[in-house]
Design a protein around this motif. Structure first.
Motif, PDB file in Angstrom:
ATOM      1  N   ALA A 139     -62.617 -50.004 -48.582  1.00 44.59           N
ATOM      2  CA  ALA A 139     -62.071 -49.599 -47.294  1.00 44.59           C
ATOM      3  C   ALA A 139     -62.284 -48.114 -47.026  1.00 44.59           C
ATOM      4  N   VAL A 140     -62.644 -47.360 -48.096  1.00 42.17           N
ATOM      5  CA  VAL A 140     -62.776 -45.907 -47.948  1.00 42.17           C
ATOM      6  C   VAL A 140     -64.140 -45.552 -47.374  1.00 42.17           C
ATOM      7  N   LYS A 141     -64.149 -44.821 -46.269  1.00 44.01           N
ATOM      8  CA  LYS A 141     -65.419 -44.321 -45.753  1.00 44.01           C
ATOM      9  C   LYS A 141     -65.697 -42.990 -46.434  1.00 44.01           C
TER      10      LYS A 141
ATOM     11  N   PRO B  47     -63.795 -29.398 -49.377  1.00 53.15           N
ATOM     12  CA  PRO B  47     -62.800 -29.609 -50.437  1.00 53.15           C
ATOM     13  C   PRO B  47     -63.167 -30.821 -51.278  1.00 53.15           C
ATOM     14  N   SER B  48     -62.592 -30.913 -52.437  1.00 55.15           N
ATOM     15  CA  SER B  48     -62.981 -32.005 -53.328  1.00 55.15           C
ATOM     16  C   SER B  48     -62.523 -33.338 -52.749  1.00 55.15           C
ATOM     17  N   GLY B  49     -63.383 -34.343 -52.871  1.00 57.76           N
ATOM     18  CA  GLY B  49     -63.086 -35.659 -52.312  1.00 57.76           C
ATOM     19  C   GLY B  49     -63.563 -35.839 -50.885  1.00 57.76           C
ATOM     20  N   CYS B  50     -64.306 -34.851 -50.355  1.00 60.54           N
ATOM     21  CA  CYS B  50     -64.680 -34.939 -48.945  1.00 60.54           C
ATOM     22  C   CYS B  50     -65.992 -35.691 -48.746  1.00 60.54           C
ATOM     23  N   GLY B  51     -66.668 -36.065 -49.853  1.00 62.52           N
ATOM     24  CA  GLY B  51     -67.886 -36.859 -49.708  1.00 62.52           C
ATOM     25  C   GLY B  51     -69.170 -36.110 -50.019  1.00 62.52           C
ATOM     26  N   LYS B  52     -69.071 -34.974 -50.676  1.00 65.27           N
ATOM     27  CA  LYS B  52     -70.278 -34.193 -50.971  1.00 65.27           C
ATOM     28  C   LYS B  52     -71.168 -34.916 -51.967  1.00 65.27           C
ATOM     29  N   THR B  53     -70.560 -35.345 -53.086  1.00 66.27           N
ATOM     30  CA  THR B  53     -71.354 -36.032 -54.103  1.00 66.27           C
ATOM     31  C   THR B  53     -71.944 -37.314 -53.536  1.00 66.27           C
ATOM     32  N   THR B  54     -71.154 -38.017 -52.744  1.00 66.11           N
ATOM     33  CA  THR B  54     -71.643 -39.256 -52.136  1.00 66.11           C
ATOM     34  C   THR B  54     -72.869 -38.984 -51.278  1.00 66.11           C
ATOM     35  N   THR B  55     -72.834 -37.896 -50.500  1.00 68.65           N
ATOM     36  CA  THR B  55     -73.988 -37.531 -49.679  1.00 68.65           C
ATOM     37  C   THR B  55     -75.216 -37.289 -50.554  1.00 68.65           C
TER      38      THR B  55
ATOM     39  N   PRO C 165     -70.765 -51.478 -60.524  1.00 67.78           N
ATOM     40  CA  PRO C 165     -71.825 -50.618 -61.023  1.00 67.78           C
ATOM     41  C   PRO C 165     -72.071 -49.468 -60.053  1.00 67.78           C
ATOM     42  N   ARG C 166     -72.281 -48.295 -60.588  1.00 71.46           N
ATOM     43  CA  ARG C 166     -72.380 -47.149 -59.694  1.00 71.46           C
ATOM     44  C   ARG C 166     -73.805 -46.801 -59.308  1.00 71.46           C
ATOM     45  N   ILE C 167     -74.780 -47.380 -59.990  1.00 69.99           N
ATOM     46  CA  ILE C 167     -76.151 -47.231 -59.512  1.00 69.99           C
ATOM     47  C   ILE C 167     -76.454 -48.474 -58.699  1.00 69.99           C
TER      48      ILE C 167
HETATM   49  N1  LIG Z   1     -67.918 -45.213 -56.871  1.00 64.49           N
HETATM   50  C1  LIG Z   1     -66.891 -45.045 -56.018  1.00 64.49           C
HETATM   51  N2  LIG Z   1     -66.032 -46.057 -55.777  1.00 64.49           N
HETATM   52  C2  LIG Z   1     -65.001 -45.916 -54.910  1.00 64.49           C
HETATM   53  N3  LIG Z   1     -64.716 -44.786 -54.264  1.00 64.49           N
HETATM   54  C3  LIG Z   1     -65.518 -43.720 -54.468  1.00 64.49           C
HETATM   55  C4  LIG Z   1     -66.631 -43.792 -55.376  1.00 64.49           C
HETATM   56  N4  LIG Z   1     -67.244 -42.588 -55.386  1.00 64.49           N
HETATM   57  C5  LIG Z   1     -66.523 -41.813 -54.552  1.00 64.49           C
HETATM   58  N5  LIG Z   1     -65.509 -42.474 -53.993  1.00 64.49           N
HETATM   59  C6  LIG Z   1     -64.544 -41.967 -52.995  1.00 64.49           C
HETATM   60  O1  LIG Z   1     -65.264 -41.416 -51.936  1.00 64.49           O
HETATM   61  C7  LIG Z   1     -64.712 -40.200 -51.545  1.00 64.49           C
HETATM   62  C8  LIG Z   1     -65.732 -39.075 -51.660  1.00 64.49           C
HETATM   63  O2  LIG Z   1     -66.019 -38.848 -53.011  1.00 64.49           O
HETATM   64  P1  LIG Z   1     -67.064 -37.750 -53.517  1.00 64.49           P
HETATM   65  O3  LIG Z   1     -68.287 -37.889 -52.739  1.00 64.49           O
HETATM   66  O4  LIG Z   1     -67.191 -37.884 -54.976  1.00 64.49           O
HETATM   67  O5  LIG Z   1     -66.308 -36.410 -53.171  1.00 64.49           O
HETATM   68  P2  LIG Z   1     -66.704 -34.891 -53.572  1.00 64.49           P
HETATM   69  O6  LIG Z   1     -67.950 -34.923 -54.350  1.00 64.49           O
HETATM   70  O7  LIG Z   1     -66.827 -34.202 -52.283  1.00 64.49           O
HETATM   71  O8  LIG Z   1     -65.546 -34.363 -54.348  1.00 64.49           O
HETATM   72  C9  LIG Z   1     -63.486 -39.981 -52.389  1.00 64.49           C
HETATM   73  O9  LIG Z   1     -62.369 -40.420 -51.662  1.00 64.49           O
HETATM   74  C10 LIG Z   1     -63.714 -40.848 -53.572  1.00 64.49           C
HETATM   75  O10 LIG Z   1     -62.500 -41.301 -54.077  1.00 64.49           O
END
Ligand SMILES: Nc1ncnc2c1ncn2[C@@H]1O[C@H](COP(=O)(O)OP(=O)(O)O)[C@@H](O)[C@H]1O
Ligand SMILES: [Mg+2]
Lengths: 275, 352, 434
Positions: free
Chosen positions: B14-16, B36-44, C430-432
């Protein structure tokens, strides 16, 4: 811990309750190399008479100890190899890969892993008879390995779970396929797990009694446990010295492996039920 | 290479994690992803390199759409936050690994490893294991491994977060040097605005999965598009005070002054809620718009001094001035702010 | 490309699945199947033949076969056919007589010996009394004690004897030697009084061992070794771990050495004039004591490990704090350690109830259910019925029915685990993703 509290009463208590256990194990060794007169518990003289079974040829009644030992060794190593190699892949798939119905498989392994396998012995016996694997080592190995498989997969999955995801991510980023990542980057990280599971499976196969007793009783495929149980059950041949000598011979690999891998084994036995 | 993210969305259940992100990374620039941490940087970052599959939108490398390609088929080098060195391999094996899986010849691998080792100054560490390296050295190895095969783009996830303070400073300029020398397009993720400001060509500020503003460090500082950006950028941070518009004046408890013309022109209506933002350097003893307050905190940093001013209504403003402190704790002072250089935000947080 | 890792995952999983399905899942299913059959040593496990034994005829009659027909089946007949002639020729009977029989009387048959011999005496060759007596046995045929490979040959023969279809079916049913489907195993299981004896034995055994050793004593071991200095604790843990890794055959042998009439206890008590005896088997109570001790010593080690690691996770500061409070050791145990063990106890109890219920190896080796059937527990009963009894007729079907009860308990309990240990929290995606 708590050095200001006296520990000797605790130590004394454990000493007393452990005494019978220690006694049994001490006499397991003593009785094989001494003669003790009836009505006494103090050995009289040293002898290796009880170890003569090592040099006896096979007779009509009993196979030679060496062929029996070889069978035990084959069963134990095959069990170990099969469990380790198959859990190595299956555990990884369940831990890290996108498998269709993944959580179904995971739940399945978990259910089977808690399942009491000896309850299946009746139908396994009948199945082996039907497929013609009754009275063969292969049959025992296949059954033994299958029954231990869910446990092995679950344990291996636990080890894979501890490998950081980022190592694998770095691997695919470096251009390696998932298979290469597994073989070159992940496998080396879980080697201690392999070793522990391998030793565990070896000991498990080596100690197994009921399966070979029921599924492969005939003398050419007999394993040590069945051999020793037969010896003890044999009414004409009553000699605790001999039983214990065979028993000690049988347990030497167990004791050695246990001493070497104590911590790892305790982890597997203890965590065995939750991976 | 030019990288384009076009309306990219990534969900975890459910989390975008990132929501409708559109972004162009220009060839050869160093772009900082800040938030800030948790904002989606790593995801990007993981969406760009292909570890994550995106739910909608497109990712283009040059003119090629790569959204459906696995990481192995995108030419991206990544330096992970934990460095993710392979612990059972020596440094040279670590760096050579990407070449080895491409089946390059031994001699070729050796040549390239040496070359990149020289570039990041780890020539003498090649035979060691990762466990025998310091944090900064591990960092350099990780970078070397990421760039040895000359990827189109280099992504770094919080590369300085795991280093101690002194090393962080050193690696900042080192990273910049490497990027300049190789001319590689790079994206660096950080939650530290100083890092982003000092290293990058452009900054992308994210919050809660969305991009708030894209711009050069200078633009970010002087023309923040909203309250969040203004608050996030700048050290010591900006001070805010909520108030109302009355007769073309900004009114709040303990403060009341004429709004600058540009604000008046921007069609603010009487009675509208409005927030004032003043950076510490625009609150000085001799500035025009008067402000009466009590000094409630002083921090002497040697070259400059930091003051907290508490107004009668309880609002706190910050001021930074060069030199030794010029007053004591508890002093009642009357200084001034530069209303023209201050920011005003509407009740949505947008800068007026 | 999108499914690269999916395919790898399946390939990686397949070998394990094959093993598990063949020798783990199929036995689970087949236990249920076998429990609905009459399989035993007598029936064999593959198909059987049709054998018209006197008892088969008798039970066919009991089931309503016409008495006259039953009579006919049991009777001998004398038939002059090729088979009989060949037999007689081989036995060296006068060729002239046989030739005449073949020519004039072939195909004829009589219901009793006297009328057959009357026929013989009327022959042109005039065999004498002695010859007649030696000829007639070769022509005697009886369906009794004959085997028929399949139903068609049986039916053909029965039809010749004039049985109608219903009668044939009845005879086929009672004369079949292979196994058939039945639900009688369960009726037997629930009706025979032994079952309740076994059930009570099982409950006593599981409960006693579990409470005294697997949790109770295991907890004592874990707590006491926690308070002992490191070296000592390791020694005691190692000692108490020995029973688990010692192969069961040897482990039980050690107990036998302790308990048998030439064993340690008898030797010691002998010094005080007590007659030596097998302490393990002389009374039911003693047998139970040993069964519980033998299983309990093995069971205690698992609890010891699990409890020890649970105690290790308690922050050290809690203990120091309470020491300052002046709390005594007992209070520490009661208020700090025991609350921490609640979850492990739940886990251990459920898990080991299951293992105790199903494991019979140690009891089999130690008392084999004796004396009498004092220590016969459910799983051992299943084993005895199906795979190891002295009567010699192994009742696979009935044994499977007993085992099925355990299998069902096993499945239920395992599913219970799944809920208890919050399975859904254990799976992460799985994360990949590519
Ligand atoms: N593998 C995952 N499964 C579920 N939620 C995730 C996963 N990776 C990241 N999230 C969620 O997505 C959001 C963004 O995470 P992330 O990109 O790691 O943030 P940042 O790198 O900016 O600290 C967070 O709310 C995190 O909890
Ligand atoms: Mg991050």
């Amino acid at each position: 811990m708590s050095s200001h509290l006296k520990t000797w009463p605790l130590s004394l208590f454990l000493g007393i309750v452990s005494f019978p256990l220690v006694l049994m194990y001490v006499y397991l060794v003593i009785d094989t190399i001494t003669v003790t007169p009836p009505g006494s518990i103090i050995p009289e003289k040293f002898t290796l008479e009880d170890w003569r079974f090592l040099f006896e040829e096979a007779t009509g009644r009993r196979p030679s100890i060496w062929s029996v030992t070889l069978n035990s060794f084959i069963l134990a190593s095959a069990n170990s190899i099969v469990i380790v190699s198959i859990s190595a892949t299956a555990g990884y798939a369940l831990s890290r890969l996108n498998v269709p119905f993944r959580s179904f498989f995971l739940a399945g392994m978990m259910v089977l892993h808690a399942f009491p396998t000896v309850t299946l012995i009746v139908s396994i016996f009948l199945i082996l008879q039907m497929v013609g694997l009754y009275n063969t080592l292969i049959g025992v190995i296949l059954v033994k390995a299958s029954l231990l498989m869910p446990f092995g997969v679950w344990i291996m999955k636990g080890f894979y779970d501890t490998v950081p995801w980022e190592i694998e991510m770095a691997g695919v980023q470096d251009g390696a396929s998932r298979f290469t990542v597994w073989r070159r980057l992940v496998l080396p990280q879980v080697q201690p797990g392999f070793l522990a599971l391998g030793v565990f499976a070896f000991l498990d196969g080596w100690s197994e009694f009921i399966l070979p007793q029921v599924l492969a009783p005939s003398s050419d495929v007999q394993v040590l446990s069945v051999y020793l149980a037969g010896l003890i059950a044999d009414e004409f041949y009553f000699d605790f010295g001999l039983f214990k000598a065979v028993g000690l011979f049988y347990s030497v690999p167990v004791i050695l492996l246990y001493l070497f891998f104590q911590d790892k084994l305790m982890n597997i036995y203890g965590g065995g039920s939750k991976g | 290479m030019r990288i384009v993210l076009d309306a990219v969305t990534k969900q975890f259940g459910a989390v975008k994690a990132i929501d409708d992100v559109t972004l162009e990374i220009v060839d050869g620039e160093l772009l900082a992803l800040l938030g800030p941490s948790g904002c989606g940087k790593t995801t990007t970052l993981f969406a760009i390199c292909g570890i994550h599959r995106i739910d909608s939108g497109r990712i283009l490398f040059g003119d090629l759409e790569v959204s459906g390609l696995p990481p192995q088929r995108r030419s991206v080098g990544v330096v992970f936050q934990s460095f993710a060195l392979y612990p059972h391999m020596s440094v040279s094996e670590n760096i050579g690994f990407p070449l080895q899986v491409r089946k390059e010849s031994k001699a070729e691998i050796e040549r390239k490893v040496d070359e990149v080792a020289d570039l990041v100054h780890i020539r003498e560490l090649l035979e060691r294991r990762p466990a025998q390296l310091s944090g900064g050295q591990q960092q350099r190895v990780a970078i070397a491994r990421a760039i040895v095969r000359r990827p189109d783009i280099l992504l770094l996830d919080e590369p300085l977060a795991n280093l101690d303070a002194k090393l962080r400073l050193e690696m900042r300029s080192e990273l910049r040097r490497l990027q300049k020398e190789t001319g590689i397009t790079a994206v660096i993720v950080t939650h530290d605005q100083v890092e982003a400001m000092s290293m990058s060509d452009r900054i992308v500020i994210m919050d809660d999965g969305r991009i708030l503003q894209i711009g050069t460090p200078d633009e970010m500082y002087h023309r923040p598009s909203n309250k969040f950006v203004a608050g996030f950028i700048g050290n010591p941070p900006i001070s805010f005070a909520d108030g109302k518009v009355e007769d073309g004046r900004f009114v709040t408890e303990g403060l009341d002054f004429d709004l600058p013309d540009r604000i008046k022109k921007a069609s603010v209506t009487a009675g509208q809620n409005i927030t004032l933002g003043v950076r510490p350097e625009y609150l000085q003893p001799d500035f025009a718009t008067p402000i009466e307050a009590e000094i409630t905190f002083i921090e002497n940093q040697g070259r400059e001094a930091l003051y907290d001013l508490t107004l009668a209504g309880g609002h706190v403003f910050r001021s930074i001035q060069s030199g030794e402190p010029i007053c004591k704790l508890g002093d009642k002072i009357r200084w001034g702010i530069d209303a023209d250089a201050s920011f005003f935000f509407d009740d949505q947080g947008k800068r007026i | 490309m999108r499914h690269q890792s999916d395919r790898l995952g399946l390939a990686f999983l397949t070998p394990a699945l094959i093993f598990v399905v063949l020798f783990f899942l199929s036995p689970v299913v087949l236990t249920a199947v076998f429990s609905f059959t009459t399989m035993s040593t007598a029936t064999g496990i593959s198909g059987g033949t049709y054998r018209i034994t006197p008892s088969a005829v008798r039970s066919a009659a009991e089931k309503g076969l016409n008495p006259a027909t039953a009579e006919r089946l049991s009777q001998e007949r004398y038939t002059i056919d090729d088979d009989a002639l060949t037999r007689a020729t081989k036995a060296g009977i006068d060729a002239e007589i046989l030739k005449e029989l073949e020519r004039d009387l072939k195909g004829k048959s009589t219901d009793d010996r006297r009328s057959f011999e009357r026929l013989l005496k009327k022959l042109d060759n005039r065999p004498n009394r002695r010859q007649v007596k030696s000829i007639s046995p070769h022509f005697r045929t009886s369906i009794l004690n004959q085997s028929f490979e399949d139903r068609t040959t049986l039916d053909a023969t029965l039809e010749n004897l004039g049985l109608d279809a219903a009668e044939r079916a009845r005879v086929a049913e009672t004369s079949y030697t292979g196994w058939i489907w039945t639900s009688a195993n369960f009726r037997r299981m629930f009706l025979q009084p032994d079952t309740y004896r076994i059930l009570i034995n099982t409950i006593v055994y599981v409960f006693t061992t579990l409470v005294i050793f697997n949790t109770g004593y295991a907890m004592v071991l874990a707590i006491v070794t926690f308070y002992l200095p490191g070296r000592q604790a390791t020694v005691y843990r190692t000692i108490w771990f020995l029973p688990r890794i010692t192969p069961p055959v040897i482990y039980v042998l050690l107990w036998k050495w302790l308990a048998w009439d030439t064993g340690f206890i008898s030797t010691i008590t002998g010094w005080f004039g007590v007659a030596s005896r097998n302490w393990m088997l002389d009374t039911s109570l003693n047998a139970w004591v040993f069964v519980v001790l033998i299983n309990g010593f093995v069971g205690a080690s698992m609890g010891m490990i699990i409890f020890s690691s649970a105690i290790k996770t308690i922050p050290e500061s809690l203990f120091h704090a309470s020491a300052v409070d002046g709390a005594y050791r007992w209070q520490q145990v009661r208020h700090i350690i025991l609350p921490q063990l609640r979850w492990p106890i739940l886990f251990l109890t459920t898990y080991q109830t299951l293992s105790l219920l199903s494991s019979f190896e140690l009891i089999f080796l130690a008392t084999n259910g004796g004396p009498g059937s004092a220590t016969e527990v459910w799983s051992l009963a299943a084993f005895h019925l199906a795979l190891s009894n002295y009567a010699g007729n192994l009742q696979y079907g009935l044994g499977a029915a007993f085992a099925l009860i355990l299998v069902l308990i096993g499945i239920t309990a395992s599913l219970f685990y799944l809920r208890l240990f919050k399975f859904s929290e254990m799976i992460s995606k799985p994360r990949i993703e590519h």
